[in-house]
Design an enzyme around this catalytic site. Sequence first.
Site, PDB file in Angstrom:
ATOM      1  N   TRP A 102       0.819  -1.218   0.000  1.00 32.13           N
ATOM      2  CA  TRP A 102       0.000   0.000   0.000  1.00 32.13           C
ATOM      3  C   TRP A 102       0.849   1.262   0.000  1.00 32.13           C
ATOM      4  CZ3 TRP A 102      -4.438  -0.874  -1.829  1.00 32.13           C
ATOM      5  CH2 TRP A 102      -5.056  -2.103  -1.611  1.00 32.13           C
ATOM      6  N   ASP A 172      -1.063   6.666   6.707  1.00 31.13           N
ATOM      7  CA  ASP A 172      -2.194   5.848   6.272  1.00 31.13           C
ATOM      8  C   ASP A 172      -2.444   4.814   7.360  1.00 31.13           C
ATOM      9  OD1 ASP A 172      -3.933   3.985   5.206  1.00 31.13           O
ATOM     10  OD2 ASP A 172      -2.932   3.833   3.276  1.00 31.13           O
ATOM     11  N   LYS A 196     -12.186  -1.409   8.039  1.00 31.50           N
ATOM     12  CA  LYS A 196     -11.392  -2.329   8.856  1.00 31.50           C
ATOM     13  C   LYS A 196     -11.710  -2.157  10.343  1.00 31.50           C
ATOM     14  CE  LYS A 196      -7.853  -2.041   5.281  1.00 31.50           C
ATOM     15  NZ  LYS A 196      -8.040  -3.340   4.635  1.00 31.50           N
TER      16      LYS A 196
END
Length: 362
Positions: A102, A172, A196
């Site tokens: 990511w 992030d 999440k």
Amino acid sequence: MKQNYNFCAGPSMIPNVVLKQVQEELLNWNNSGRSVMELSHRSPEFASIAESSENTLRELMSIPDNYHVLYCHGGGSGQFSAIPLNLIEKSQSADYVVSGHWSELAAAEASKYCHVNVIDIRHNVEGKDALLSANDWQLSDNASYLFVCPNETISGLEIHDLPQTDKPIIADMSSSILSRPLDVAKYGVIYAGAQKNIGPAGLTLVIVRDDLLDKVKRTVPAIFDYKTLVEKSSMVNTPPTFAWYIAGLVFNWLKNIGGIEVIYNTNLEKAKLLYEAIDQSSLFINNVHSDNRSIMNVVFNLENKEITHQFIERADNAGFYALKGHQSVGGIRASIYNAMPLAGVQSLVQFMKDFEKNMGTQ
């Protein structure tokens, strides 16, 4: 209905108590005669939902007054573009710490809007995947900000430290927000896709420091412009109201069980239990160095990879869902976010032991 456990990396489990409340309120929220999905985002009713959600989040995370909380579209990936668009001119540069998939994507996207200095901190220690300590990161003197992704969901690698820097740190935290205590004041921007640890997909949380608004002269699309989003209370257009509502319920759930310190201790216990089961096994293998093991995403393989599909199929039939690893790496991944109860990990560990015993007798 038997107890099932969803180990998906996202969209992930939502606490049962929250789902039951959503079910009870779905047709008639707060005796309004309407579903919460039907409330205008401009209405006093939804304004009360939005205010309560933000206030509870601020309390949970001890967010300082000089930080704004935004409820945005576009997922975490949308912020790959929003961050450089809001914080840096095209001629300037930013440091991007790459620790996995990511952060790699974030760096690639940012390179469309500025100069990116990639700092790849992945390395190997004693045959295990690991990350360099923050003291060893080669930071640039002229970077406008430093980007990190503290938890990489695919590789199961977690950053546990930050460097000393006078540059704004952008994080992030899609897969780690609310999972452990956090000093928000150490960061310039924190963002997280909701699917999440916050709620359903479709909502992105952004926490941005006041001095980072209106930093650039370039034109920024209104939907991603932090200054505009602050001025419009995250309502440049119709926001994802249902996801916003559920996020507020999740925040309340977390507050009611004792807050972030309590859930952190539970998360540590879950991770310890699962990693110990893997380490003590002759069938299951984790290839992440102990210094960088994620407490949210536990990735592992089977010694005999040919029976991986059997493990996944039998687990699914037993009510342990979405254990298949990311398509880019395969193997097994158990995502044990906040909503995953300790009982779920205990049950998975017992299933793993039974599976290994049965495989040994065949």
